[in-house]
Motif scaffolding. Structure first.
Motif, PDB file in Angstrom:
ATOM      1  N   TYR A 348      33.620 100.088-101.162  1.00  0.00           N
ATOM      2  CA  TYR A 348      33.429  99.533 -99.821  1.00  0.00           C
ATOM      3  C   TYR A 348      32.978 100.564 -98.797  1.00  0.00           C
ATOM      4  CZ  TYR A 348      38.089 101.538 -98.923  1.00  0.00           C
ATOM      5  OH  TYR A 348      39.163 102.392 -98.796  1.00  0.00           O
ATOM      6  N   LEU A 349      32.388 100.056 -97.726  1.00  0.00           N
ATOM      7  CA  LEU A 349      32.068 100.799 -96.507  1.00  0.00           C
ATOM      8  C   LEU A 349      32.871 100.196 -95.366  1.00  0.00           C
ATOM      9  CD1 LEU A 349      28.170 100.915 -96.839  1.00  0.00           C
ATOM     10  CD2 LEU A 349      29.774 102.738 -97.416  1.00  0.00           C
ATOM     11  N   LYS A 350      33.176 100.997 -94.353  1.00  0.00           N
ATOM     12  CA  LYS A 350      33.904 100.494 -93.196  1.00  0.00           C
ATOM     13  C   LYS A 350      33.417 101.208 -91.944  1.00  0.00           C
ATOM     14  CE  LYS A 350      38.278 101.788 -92.860  1.00  0.00           C
ATOM     15  NZ  LYS A 350      39.690 102.112 -93.224  1.00  0.00           N
ATOM     16  N   GLY A 351      33.574 100.540 -90.817  1.00  0.00           N
ATOM     17  CA  GLY A 351      33.182 101.145 -89.556  1.00  0.00           C
ATOM     18  C   GLY A 351      33.635 100.294 -88.387  1.00  0.00           C
ATOM     19  N   GLY A 352      33.907 100.945 -87.256  1.00  0.00           N
ATOM     20  CA  GLY A 352      34.344 100.188 -86.096  1.00  0.00           C
ATOM     21  C   GLY A 352      34.744 101.059 -84.927  1.00  0.00           C
ATOM     22  N   PHE A 353      35.533 100.468 -84.031  1.00  0.00           N
ATOM     23  CA  PHE A 353      35.977 101.142 -82.821  1.00  0.00           C
ATOM     24  C   PHE A 353      37.268 101.920 -83.099  1.00  0.00           C
ATOM     25  CE2 PHE A 353      33.708  97.313 -81.471  1.00  0.00           C
ATOM     26  CZ  PHE A 353      32.723  97.889 -80.672  1.00  0.00           C
ATOM     27  N   ALA A 354      37.434 103.043 -82.387  1.00  0.00           N
ATOM     28  CA  ALA A 354      38.600 103.886 -82.597  1.00  0.00           C
ATOM     29  C   ALA A 354      39.072 104.473 -81.278  1.00  0.00           C
ATOM     30  CB  ALA A 354      38.283 105.011 -83.588  1.00  0.00           C
ATOM     31  N   GLY A 355      40.276 105.010 -81.298  1.00  0.00           N
ATOM     32  CA  GLY A 355      40.825 105.773 -80.188  1.00  0.00           C
ATOM     33  C   GLY A 355      41.367 107.087 -80.715  1.00  0.00           C
ATOM     34  N   MET A 356      41.195 108.167 -79.953  1.00  0.00           N
ATOM     35  CA  MET A 356      41.690 109.493 -80.334  1.00  0.00           C
ATOM     36  C   MET A 356      42.629 109.992 -79.244  1.00  0.00           C
ATOM     37  SD  MET A 356      38.160 111.157 -81.877  1.00  0.00           S
ATOM     38  CE  MET A 356      38.983 112.229 -83.061  1.00  0.00           C
ATOM     39  N   VAL A 357      43.883 110.220 -79.616  1.00  0.00           N
ATOM     40  CA  VAL A 357      44.896 110.647 -78.645  1.00  0.00           C
ATOM     41  C   VAL A 357      44.868 112.169 -78.568  1.00  0.00           C
ATOM     42  CG1 VAL A 357      47.316 110.540 -77.998  1.00  0.00           C
ATOM     43  CG2 VAL A 357      46.279 108.625 -79.253  1.00  0.00           C
ATOM     44  N   MET A 358      44.312 112.694 -77.466  1.00  0.00           N
ATOM     45  CA  MET A 358      44.103 114.134 -77.299  1.00  0.00           C
ATOM     46  C   MET A 358      44.964 114.667 -76.170  1.00  0.00           C
ATOM     47  SD  MET A 358      42.168 116.559 -78.647  1.00  0.00           S
ATOM     48  CE  MET A 358      41.956 118.317 -78.297  1.00  0.00           C
ATOM     49  N   ASN A 359      45.680 115.755 -76.463  1.00  0.00           N
ATOM     50  CA  ASN A 359      46.504 116.415 -75.453  1.00  0.00           C
ATOM     51  C   ASN A 359      45.860 117.722 -75.024  1.00  0.00           C
ATOM     52  OD1 ASN A 359      48.843 118.746 -75.178  1.00  0.00           O
ATOM     53  ND2 ASN A 359      49.315 116.889 -74.028  1.00  0.00           N
ATOM     54  N   ALA A 360      45.597 117.878 -73.723  1.00  0.00           N
ATOM     55  CA  ALA A 360      45.133 119.135 -73.152  1.00  0.00           C
ATOM     56  C   ALA A 360      46.362 119.912 -72.690  1.00  0.00           C
ATOM     57  CB  ALA A 360      44.182 118.876 -71.989  1.00  0.00           C
ATOM     58  N   ASN A 361      46.539 121.100 -73.222  1.00  0.00           N
ATOM     59  CA  ASN A 361      47.763 121.869 -73.010  1.00  0.00           C
ATOM     60  C   ASN A 361      47.876 122.371 -71.565  1.00  0.00           C
ATOM     61  OD1 ASN A 361      50.051 123.380 -73.293  1.00  0.00           O
ATOM     62  ND2 ASN A 361      49.187 124.842 -74.745  1.00  0.00           N
ATOM     63  N   GLY A 371      47.489 117.351 -69.862  1.00  0.00           N
ATOM     64  CA  GLY A 371      48.004 116.018 -70.095  1.00  0.00           C
ATOM     65  C   GLY A 371      47.346 115.344 -71.284  1.00  0.00           C
ATOM     66  N   THR A 372      47.809 114.144 -71.606  1.00  0.00           N
ATOM     67  CA  THR A 372      47.358 113.400 -72.779  1.00  0.00           C
ATOM     68  C   THR A 372      46.493 112.217 -72.355  1.00  0.00           C
ATOM     69  OG1 THR A 372      49.336 114.023 -74.033  1.00  0.00           O
ATOM     70  CG2 THR A 372      48.109 112.110 -74.809  1.00  0.00           C
ATOM     71  N   LYS A 373      45.393 112.031 -73.100  1.00  0.00           N
ATOM     72  CA  LYS A 373      44.489 110.918 -72.824  1.00  0.00           C
ATOM     73  C   LYS A 373      43.998 110.333 -74.138  1.00  0.00           C
ATOM     74  CE  LYS A 373      40.190 109.676 -70.427  1.00  0.00           C
ATOM     75  NZ  LYS A 373      39.046 110.165 -69.601  1.00  0.00           N
ATOM     76  N   THR A 374      43.892 109.003 -74.205  1.00  0.00           N
ATOM     77  CA  THR A 374      43.313 108.337 -75.362  1.00  0.00           C
ATOM     78  C   THR A 374      41.826 108.150 -75.109  1.00  0.00           C
ATOM     79  OG1 THR A 374      45.375 107.183 -75.894  1.00  0.00           O
ATOM     80  CG2 THR A 374      43.342 106.290 -76.819  1.00  0.00           C
ATOM     81  N   LEU A 375      41.006 108.794 -75.955  1.00  0.00           N
ATOM     82  CA  LEU A 375      39.561 108.788 -75.789  1.00  0.00           C
ATOM     83  C   LEU A 375      38.928 107.694 -76.647  1.00  0.00           C
ATOM     84  CD1 LEU A 375      38.967 112.636 -76.047  1.00  0.00           C
ATOM     85  CD2 LEU A 375      39.193 111.271 -73.960  1.00  0.00           C
ATOM     86  N   ALA A 376      37.969 106.974 -76.079  1.00  0.00           N
ATOM     87  CA  ALA A 376      37.207 106.005 -76.863  1.00  0.00           C
ATOM     88  C   ALA A 376      36.424 106.734 -77.949  1.00  0.00           C
ATOM     89  CB  ALA A 376      36.260 105.230 -75.952  1.00  0.00           C
ATOM     90  N   ALA A 377      36.317 106.117 -79.133  1.00  0.00           N
ATOM     91  CA  ALA A 377      35.675 106.767 -80.270  1.00  0.00           C
ATOM     92  C   ALA A 377      35.105 105.708 -81.212  1.00  0.00           C
ATOM     93  CB  ALA A 377      36.680 107.648 -81.006  1.00  0.00           C
ATOM     94  N   TYR A 378      34.369 106.153 -82.224  1.00  0.00           N
ATOM     95  CA  TYR A 378      33.947 105.275 -83.312  1.00  0.00           C
ATOM     96  C   TYR A 378      34.398 105.904 -84.627  1.00  0.00           C
ATOM     97  CZ  TYR A 378      30.133 108.579 -84.171  1.00  0.00           C
ATOM     98  OH  TYR A 378      29.404 109.711 -84.445  1.00  0.00           O
ATOM     99  N   GLN A 379      34.467 105.068 -85.665  1.00  0.00           N
ATOM    100  CA  GLN A 379      34.909 105.530 -86.983  1.00  0.00           C
ATOM    101  C   GLN A 379      34.053 104.885 -88.066  1.00  0.00           C
ATOM    102  OE1 GLN A 379      38.797 104.389 -89.273  1.00  0.00           O
ATOM    103  NE2 GLN A 379      39.321 106.179 -88.024  1.00  0.00           N
ATOM    104  N   VAL A 380      33.624 105.691 -89.067  1.00  0.00           N
ATOM    105  CA  VAL A 380      32.882 105.184 -90.216  1.00  0.00           C
ATOM    106  C   VAL A 380      33.444 105.822 -91.471  1.00  0.00           C
ATOM    107  CG1 VAL A 380      30.746 104.727 -88.959  1.00  0.00           C
ATOM    108  CG2 VAL A 380      31.121 106.977 -89.977  1.00  0.00           C
ATOM    109  N   GLY A 381      33.283 105.146 -92.610  1.00  0.00           N
ATOM    110  CA  GLY A 381      33.801 105.712 -93.840  1.00  0.00           C
ATOM    111  C   GLY A 381      33.434 104.883 -95.053  1.00  0.00           C
ATOM    112  N   ALA A 382      33.900 105.332 -96.221  1.00  0.00           N
ATOM    113  CA  ALA A 382      33.664 104.652 -97.485  1.00  0.00           C
ATOM    114  C   ALA A 382      34.836 104.921 -98.399  1.00  0.00           C
ATOM    115  CB  ALA A 382      32.364 105.136 -98.121  1.00  0.00           C
TER     116      ALA A 382
END
Length: 434
Positions: A348-361, A371-382
């Motif tokens: 299979y293949l997969k792909g879609g919308f993602a979020g990345m929880v990033m903390n700036a020290n 502080g911490t922010k959830t960044l909009a992202a995309y994700q793909v894979g197989a």
């Protein structure tokens, strides 16, 4: 990066699903489970091709007073190569073999805004000799580990305007899954870690320590695979790839994060590298179409814990730490499309919308930024998923996640630094199908 990723997805799709249209015209129902004397043999020679994503961590030691600066820079790019080897099936469940591999990388590192040379170092290619040991989850599907020797070819800055060429030995280790698609052709998904055993040092005492994480999809042709197996094997459990499922996975990731200092023309922007073990869970629903094709949706959440350091301390905080950020977690909602290669195995293949929880020290940045922010992202894979029982499946997959927005922070002044992460991950997991 988006262009490279588009190329990667296209090549991965071609490698894994190129044969599907020609098969679909002739297949209207799933074939019956394999009888014992119809199982393919895994003993024999094979050759093939592969392509995917490579994420490299380049350790760089810069001679400095009073102490040297020790960086870990990152590069992500498309890779491709060829493989060949020999396997021996020594029981109805176990396969051992030896594989030769060549992979083209072309990973160039340019982490500094200033400097006489644009490229600090380039990892050009790698070759390897590894042993494989695998377990046949079904007669047609092999899940395996590998370990062996690799060599990486480097081209590094030396002096004012010269470059030094050389190679370093490395250890290569990884996991993968391989399954028959049709006739003598197999598809594979792999995640491999390549770690240099010594540094590459130039005449001006700059040292480079490369590590690479490579996630790839491939095809192999196995000579004589369907000449008939001499071993008695149990028929594979039939799996209905439809309905609800849920499961969990373990993961190993190479993360990358920029630390772009917007108003400093000679700053160290990176991107910087971090590797980390993680884990997560997923749930989804599949629809089976014409007994051969699967479409579905899957939600997931994963703990990452990738930490990023900047040894040159672009911070203006007094006594600041070198740790500028941590990629804490990711989550995603993806669509899946797959091909039922055998009654018990899905590619299979997969792909879609993602979020990345990033903390700036906050201890790194001045002016009380962080502080911490959830960044909009995309994700793909197989991936490849195969039945252990009539309700339990084992899967191996490679995933790439990239943020589409940044954290913008102040340092010596407001709106000065931009952080943007990405992540290449190999996973092995179990799913329960209701």
């Amino acid at each position: 990066m988006l262009k490279s990723l588009s190329t990667t997805l296209a090549v991965g799709t071609a490698l894994l699903l190129a044969a599907v249209p020609s098969l679909a015209a002739d297949v209207v129902a799933a074939p019956p489970p394999e009888a014992a004397n119809e199982a393919p043999t895994w003993t024999g020679f094979y050759i093939g091709v592969h392509g995917g994503m490579a994420s490299g961590s380049m350790g760089y030691i810069f001679p400095s007073f009073p102490s040297d600066l020790d960086y870990n820079f990152s590069n992500e790019d498309f890779d491709y190569g060829v493989q060949g080897g020999f396997d021996y099936q020594f029981s109805n469940r176990w396969v051992a073999g030896l594989e030769l591999d060549y992979t083209q990388l072309n990973a160039a590192y340019s982490p500094f805004n200033g400097g006489l040379n644009n490229t600090l170092v380039e990892a050009k290619s790698t070759y390897s000799v590894t042993g494989r040991l695998g377990y046949l989850v079904t007669p047609d599907s092999l899940f395996y580990g590998r370990l062996g020797y690799a060599s990486m070819q480097l081209k590094a800055e030396e002096g004012v305007s010269e470059y030094a060429n050389g190679s370093v030995g490395a250890v290569k280790a990884g996991i993968g899954a391989e399954t028959f698609l049709f006739d003598n052709v197999t598809a594979r998904i792999e995640a491999n870690y390549i770690d240099a055993t010594k540094e590459f040092t130039t005449a001006d005492d700059q040292s480079f320590d490369p590590k690479f994480f490579v996630v790839s999809a491939g095809l192999s042709y196995r000579f004589g695979a369907h000449g008939g197996s001499s071993r008695t094997v149990e028929p594979a459990p039939a799996m209905q790839f439809s309905g609800f499922y849920a499961g969990g996975f373990g993961a190993f990731s190479f993360g990358s994060s920029t630390l772009e200092v917007i108003d400093n023309p000679v700053a160290t922007n990176g991107p910087f590298s971090s590797d980390a073990f993680g884990f997560g869970g997923f749930a989804g629903y599949d629809f089976l179409l014409d007994d051969r094709f699967v479409i579905g949706a899957e939600a997931e959440a994963a703990y990452v814990g990738a930490k990023f350091d900047d040894p040159s301390m672009n911070s203006f905080g007094t006594g600041a730490t070198t740790l500028f950020g941590t990629l804490e977690a990711t989550y995603a909602l993806s669509a899946r499309i797959g091909y039922v290669a055998t009654p018990s195995t899905l590619v299979y293949l997969k792909g879609g919308f993602a979020g990345m929880v990033m903390n700036a020290n906050e201890d790194f940045f001045a002016l009380d930024n962080g502080g911490t922010k959830t960044l909009a992202a995309y994700q793909v894979g197989a991936g490849i998923e195969s039945a252990l029982t009539e309700t339990l499946t084992l899967r191996v997959e490679g995933i790439y996640t990239e943020a589409t927005e940044e954290i913008v922070l102040g340092n010596s002044q407001e709106v000065q630094v931009a952080i943007k992460p990405s992540l290449l991950t190999g996973r092995i997991g179990l799913a329960y199908r209701f």
